[in-house]
Design a protein around this motif. Structure first.
Motif, PDB file in Angstrom:
ATOM      1  N   GLY A  93       0.805  -1.214   0.000  1.00 45.44           N
ATOM      2  CA  GLY A  93       0.000   0.000   0.000  1.00 45.44           C
ATOM      3  C   GLY A  93       0.837   1.263   0.000  1.00 45.44           C
ATOM      4  N   LEU A  94       2.006   1.224  -0.632  1.00 45.48           N
ATOM      5  CA  LEU A  94       2.925   2.367  -0.640  1.00 45.48           C
ATOM      6  C   LEU A  94       3.077   2.943  -2.042  1.00 45.48           C
ATOM      7  CD1 LEU A  94       5.813   0.921   1.584  1.00 45.48           C
ATOM      8  CD2 LEU A  94       3.975   2.450   2.312  1.00 45.48           C
ATOM      9  N   ARG A  95       3.264   4.241  -2.114  1.00 42.59           N
ATOM     10  CA  ARG A  95       3.598   4.920  -3.372  1.00 42.59           C
ATOM     11  C   ARG A  95       4.933   5.633  -3.154  1.00 42.59           C
ATOM     12  NH1 ARG A  95      -0.611   5.845  -6.990  1.00 42.59           N
ATOM     13  NH2 ARG A  95       0.361   7.785  -7.679  1.00 42.59           N
ATOM     14  N   LYS A  96       5.923   5.302  -3.976  1.00 45.20           N
ATOM     15  CA  LYS A  96       7.264   5.842  -3.774  1.00 45.20           C
ATOM     16  C   LYS A  96       7.908   6.235  -5.097  1.00 45.20           C
ATOM     17  CE  LYS A  96       7.690   5.663   0.629  1.00 45.20           C
ATOM     18  NZ  LYS A  96       8.103   6.819   1.438  1.00 45.20           N
ATOM     19  N   VAL A  97       8.842   7.180  -5.001  1.00 42.11           N
ATOM     20  CA  VAL A  97       9.676   7.508  -6.157  1.00 42.11           C
ATOM     21  C   VAL A  97      10.687   6.378  -6.322  1.00 42.11           C
ATOM     22  CG1 VAL A  97      11.373   9.115  -7.101  1.00 42.11           C
ATOM     23  CG2 VAL A  97       9.425   9.982  -5.763  1.00 42.11           C
ATOM     24  N   LEU A  98      10.776   5.821  -7.531  1.00 41.01           N
ATOM     25  CA  LEU A  98      11.684   4.705  -7.794  1.00 41.01           C
ATOM     26  C   LEU A  98      12.808   5.127  -8.736  1.00 41.01           C
ATOM     27  CD1 LEU A  98       9.136   1.761  -8.326  1.00 41.01           C
ATOM     28  CD2 LEU A  98      10.282   2.466  -6.218  1.00 41.01           C
ATOM     29  N   LEU A  99      13.967   4.590  -8.500  1.00 45.67           N
ATOM     30  CA  LEU A  99      15.137   4.854  -9.345  1.00 45.67           C
ATOM     31  C   LEU A  99      15.745   3.511  -9.723  1.00 45.67           C
ATOM     32  CD1 LEU A  99      17.229   6.940 -10.490  1.00 45.67           C
ATOM     33  CD2 LEU A  99      18.502   6.598  -8.354  1.00 45.67           C
ATOM     34  N   SER A 100      15.834   3.209 -11.005  1.00 46.26           N
ATOM     35  CA  SER A 100      16.374   1.918 -11.423  1.00 46.26           C
ATOM     36  C   SER A 100      17.892   1.895 -11.265  1.00 46.26           C
ATOM     37  CB  SER A 100      16.005   1.617 -12.880  1.00 46.26           C
ATOM     38  OG  SER A 100      16.639   2.518 -13.758  1.00 46.26           O
ATOM     39  N   VAL A 101      18.385   0.854 -10.620  1.00 39.65           N
ATOM     40  CA  VAL A 101      19.827   0.627 -10.469  1.00 39.65           C
ATOM     41  C   VAL A 101      20.065  -0.856 -10.726  1.00 39.65           C
ATOM     42  CG1 VAL A 101      21.822   0.706  -8.929  1.00 39.65           C
ATOM     43  CG2 VAL A 101      20.072   2.474  -8.764  1.00 39.65           C
ATOM     44  N   HIS A 102      20.623  -1.164 -11.898  1.00 41.35           N
ATOM     45  CA  HIS A 102      20.849  -2.567 -12.252  1.00 41.35           C
ATOM     46  C   HIS A 102      22.251  -2.732 -12.837  1.00 41.35           C
ATOM     47  CE1 HIS A 102      19.963  -1.076 -16.280  1.00 41.35           C
ATOM     48  NE2 HIS A 102      18.773  -0.670 -15.855  1.00 41.35           N
ATOM     49  N   ASP A 103      22.564  -3.939 -13.266  1.00 42.98           N
ATOM     50  CA  ASP A 103      23.916  -4.259 -13.723  1.00 42.98           C
ATOM     51  C   ASP A 103      24.408  -3.329 -14.828  1.00 42.98           C
ATOM     52  OD1 ASP A 103      24.637  -6.344 -12.043  1.00 42.98           O
ATOM     53  OD2 ASP A 103      23.559  -7.826 -13.231  1.00 42.98           O
ATOM     54  N   HIS A 104      23.495  -2.895 -15.683  1.00 44.27           N
ATOM     55  CA  HIS A 104      23.901  -2.140 -16.872  1.00 44.27           C
ATOM     56  C   HIS A 104      23.996  -0.629 -16.656  1.00 44.27           C
ATOM     57  CE1 HIS A 104      23.522  -5.894 -19.003  1.00 44.27           C
ATOM     58  NE2 HIS A 104      22.256  -6.000 -18.622  1.00 44.27           N
ATOM     59  N   ASN A 105      23.461  -0.130 -15.531  1.00 43.89           N
ATOM     60  CA  ASN A 105      23.512   1.331 -15.342  1.00 43.89           C
ATOM     61  C   ASN A 105      24.030   1.749 -13.963  1.00 43.89           C
ATOM     62  OD1 ASN A 105      21.439   0.925 -13.507  1.00 43.89           O
ATOM     63  ND2 ASN A 105      19.969   2.264 -14.521  1.00 43.89           N
ATOM     64  N   GLU A 106      24.505   0.776 -13.188  1.00 46.20           N
ATOM     65  CA  GLU A 106      24.882   1.072 -11.805  1.00 46.20           C
ATOM     66  C   GLU A 106      25.939   2.165 -11.711  1.00 46.20           C
ATOM     67  OE1 GLU A 106      26.544  -1.168  -7.773  1.00 46.20           O
ATOM     68  OE2 GLU A 106      25.978  -2.354  -9.538  1.00 46.20           O
ATOM     69  N   SER A 107      26.970   2.066 -12.539  1.00 50.32           N
ATOM     70  CA  SER A 107      28.047   3.064 -12.484  1.00 50.32           C
ATOM     71  C   SER A 107      27.523   4.463 -12.796  1.00 50.32           C
ATOM     72  CB  SER A 107      29.160   2.680 -13.461  1.00 50.32           C
ATOM     73  OG  SER A 107      29.754   1.458 -13.075  1.00 50.32           O
ATOM     74  N   GLU A 108      26.589   4.543 -13.748  1.00 50.03           N
ATOM     75  CA  GLU A 108      26.027   5.835 -14.138  1.00 50.03           C
ATOM     76  C   GLU A 108      25.143   6.429 -13.040  1.00 50.03           C
ATOM     77  OE1 GLU A 108      23.873   4.967 -17.685  1.00 50.03           O
ATOM     78  OE2 GLU A 108      25.553   3.859 -18.575  1.00 50.03           O
ATOM     79  N   ARG A 109      24.537   5.589 -12.238  1.00 50.88           N
ATOM     80  CA  ARG A 109      23.600   6.052 -11.206  1.00 50.88           C
ATOM     81  C   ARG A 109      24.304   6.553  -9.941  1.00 50.88           C
ATOM     82  NH1 ARG A 109      19.079   7.074 -13.961  1.00 50.88           N
ATOM     83  NH2 ARG A 109      17.728   5.263 -14.328  1.00 50.88           N
ATOM     84  N   ILE A 110      25.568   6.216  -9.762  1.00 48.04           N
ATOM     85  CA  ILE A 110      26.257   6.552  -8.512  1.00 48.04           C
ATOM     86  C   ILE A 110      26.194   8.039  -8.216  1.00 48.04           C
ATOM     87  CG2 ILE A 110      28.530   6.662  -7.406  1.00 48.04           C
ATOM     88  CD1 ILE A 110      29.118   3.924  -8.683  1.00 48.04           C
ATOM     89  N   GLN A 111      26.507   8.875  -9.198  1.00 45.99           N
ATOM     90  CA  GLN A 111      26.503  10.322  -8.972  1.00 45.99           C
ATOM     91  C   GLN A 111      25.108  10.823  -8.630  1.00 45.99           C
ATOM     92  OE1 GLN A 111      29.162  12.248  -8.674  1.00 45.99           O
ATOM     93  NE2 GLN A 111      27.778  13.925  -8.110  1.00 45.99           N
ATOM     94  N   GLN A 112      24.112  10.246  -9.279  1.00 50.18           N
ATOM     95  CA  GLN A 112      22.724  10.640  -9.026  1.00 50.18           C
ATOM     96  C   GLN A 112      22.321  10.313  -7.579  1.00 50.18           C
ATOM     97  OE1 GLN A 112      20.233   9.143 -12.120  1.00 50.18           O
ATOM     98  NE2 GLN A 112      18.398  10.196 -11.406  1.00 50.18           N
ATOM     99  N   VAL A 113      22.699   9.129  -7.113  1.00 50.38           N
ATOM    100  CA  VAL A 113      22.395   8.734  -5.743  1.00 50.38           C
ATOM    101  C   VAL A 113      23.143   9.626  -4.754  1.00 50.38           C
ATOM    102  CG1 VAL A 113      22.616   6.883  -4.034  1.00 50.38           C
ATOM    103  CG2 VAL A 113      21.839   6.352  -6.354  1.00 50.38           C
ATOM    104  N   LEU A 114      24.402   9.905  -5.047  1.00 52.65           N
ATOM    105  CA  LEU A 114      25.187  10.795  -4.186  1.00 52.65           C
ATOM    106  C   LEU A 114      24.520  12.159  -4.034  1.00 52.65           C
ATOM    107  CD1 LEU A 114      28.858  10.041  -5.320  1.00 52.65           C
ATOM    108  CD2 LEU A 114      27.978   9.864  -2.979  1.00 52.65           C
ATOM    109  N   GLU A 115      24.025  12.702  -5.123  1.00 53.35           N
ATOM    110  CA  GLU A 115      23.382  14.018  -5.092  1.00 53.35           C
ATOM    111  C   GLU A 115      22.122  13.983  -4.230  1.00 53.35           C
ATOM    112  OE1 GLU A 115      22.775  15.090  -9.142  1.00 53.35           O
ATOM    113  OE2 GLU A 115      24.918  15.418  -9.541  1.00 53.35           O
ATOM    114  N   HIS A 116      21.327  12.926  -4.370  1.00 55.48           N
ATOM    115  CA  HIS A 116      20.115  12.806  -3.548  1.00 55.48           C
ATOM    116  C   HIS A 116      20.471  12.793  -2.061  1.00 55.48           C
ATOM    117  CE1 HIS A 116      17.057  12.416  -6.570  1.00 55.48           C
ATOM    118  NE2 HIS A 116      17.613  11.348  -7.133  1.00 55.48           N
TER     119      HIS A 116
END
Length: 286
Positions: free
Chosen positions: A55-78
Motif C-alpha cells: 500500500g505504498l507509493r514511492k519515487v523509484l530509481l532503477s539501479v541494475h547491472d547495466h547502469n549502476e556506475s552511471e547512477r552513482i553520482q545521481q544517488v550521491l546528489e540525492h
C-alpha cells in the motif's frame, strides 16, 4: 507492536526483500520502505508490485547491472541534498549475486552512512534445510554461461572440503548438473532447492546422479530458480600430495593413456603399468 523505524537523512538503507513469500518481509523492512524518500531498485516494475502489496507509493530509481556506475553520482546528489534512500533487489538481499556493490562502495568512500536491513537470502534459506555441513561453506554464485568455462570453474572446486553453493537458472540446470557429475563424481552428495518459499518449493536430496535424474523425469521440475548445494570433498589431498584422478583428467584430455601414465609415474613413483591400466579405465568411462 513494533515502533516506527527512525529514518536518517543522507542515509542509504540496504533492504532485504522476500525471495518468494511476501509474508517474509520484516516489520523493520516495511517501515524503512515506507519512510525513505526514494527507493533504488533492480527492476521498477517488480518493486512496484511489492509496494502495491504494501500500500505504498514511492519515487523509484532503477539501479541494475547495466547502469549502476552511471547512477552513482545521481544517488550521491540525492543523499547530499538530505534525502533518504533504500536499495532493494528483485528478491532477497541486495549485493548478494545482485547489483549494488559499486554503489555501496562509492557511498562508503564519500562517508555516507549505509545501513543494512537484514532479511531473506536464498543461500542461507537453502542451507538451513539442506542437511549438508554448514560449519564451512563457499558461495560461488552463478557459474559461467559457456560450457567450457563452467567445466573449468567446477574442476577447480573438486577438492574443496567446504559445502559448495551455486545459483542456477532453468535454462542451464540440467546441463550444469551433468557437468557436476562429470567433475565431482556421480556419487557426490548434493541437494537441489527449487522455488524457495514459493508454492511449489521442492528439495531434492541424494547424490548428483539421483538429483539430476529426479528433475529430468518431470520437465516442470526444471522450471523456476535453483540453489545447488554440493558436499565438499571428504578426503581432499594434503599439501604436496598429488591427486592422480584429477591429474589424469587433465592429461588424458591432451595426451594418449600411455604418455599420461608415464608422466604421473615420474611424479608419484607409482607403478607405470598399474597407472596405464587406470588410464585406460578412466578413458573408457569418459
Amino acid at each position: 507492536m513494533t515502533s516506527a523505524q527512525v529514518i536518517n537523512a543522507g542515509t542509504l538503507y540496504v533492504v532485504a526483500t522476500p525471495i518468494g513469500n511476501l509474508a517474509d518481509l520484516s516489520d523493520r523492512a516495511r517501515s524503512v520502505l515506507a519512510g525513505v524518500d526514494i527507493i533504488a531498485c533492480e527492476d521498477t516494475r517488480h518493486t512496484q508490485k511489492l509496494l502495491q502489496h504494501l500500500g505504498l507509493r514511492k519515487v523509484l530509481l532503477s539501479v541494475h547491472d547495466h547502469n549502476e556506475s552511471e547512477r552513482i553520482q545521481q544517488v550521491l546528489e540525492h543523499l547530499q541534498q538530505g534525502r533518504s534512500m533504500a536499495l532493494v533487489s528483485d528478491a532477497g538481499t541486495p549485493l548478494i549475486s545482485d547489483p549494488g556493490f559499486r554503489l555501496v562502495q562509492a557511498l562508503s568512500e564519500h562517508s555516507h552512512k549505509v545501513v543494512p536491513v537484514p532479511g531473506a537470502s536464498a543461500i542461507i534459506t537453502a542451507l538451513s534445510a539442506a542437511g549438508l555441513p554448514t560449519d564451512r561453506f563457499t558461495f560461488e554464485g552463478f557459474l559461467p554461461h559457456k560450457r567450457g568455462a563452467r567445466e573449468e570453474k567446477i574442476r577447480a572446486l573438486v577438492n574443496d572440503p567446504r559445502t559448495l553453493v551455486f545459483y542456477e537458472s532453468k535454462h542451464r540446470i540440467v546441463e550444469t548438473l551433468a557437468v557436476m557429475q562429470a567433475e565431482f563424481g556421480a556419487d557426490r552428495p548434493a541437494v537441489l532447492a527449487r522455488e524457495l518459499t514459493k508454492t511449489f518449493e521442492t528439495f531434492y536430496r541424494g547424490t548428483l546422479a539421483s538429483v539430476s535424474a529426479a528433475i529430468q523425469v518431470d520437465a516442470d521440475q526444471q522450471k523456476g530458480e535453483f540453489v545447488v548445494m554440493v558436499a565438499g570433498h571428504d578426503n581432499p589431498p594434503t599439501a604436496g600430495e598429488i591427486d592422480t584422478d584429477t591429474l589424469f583428467k587433465l592429461l588424458l584430455a591432451e595426451l594418449p593413456p600411455k604418455k599420461a601414465a608415464a608422466i604421473i609415474a615420474q611424479l608419484t613413483g607409482d607403478n607405470k603399468k598399474a597407472l596405464y591400466q587406470k588410464a585406460l579405465e578412466l578413458q573408457g568411462k569418459a
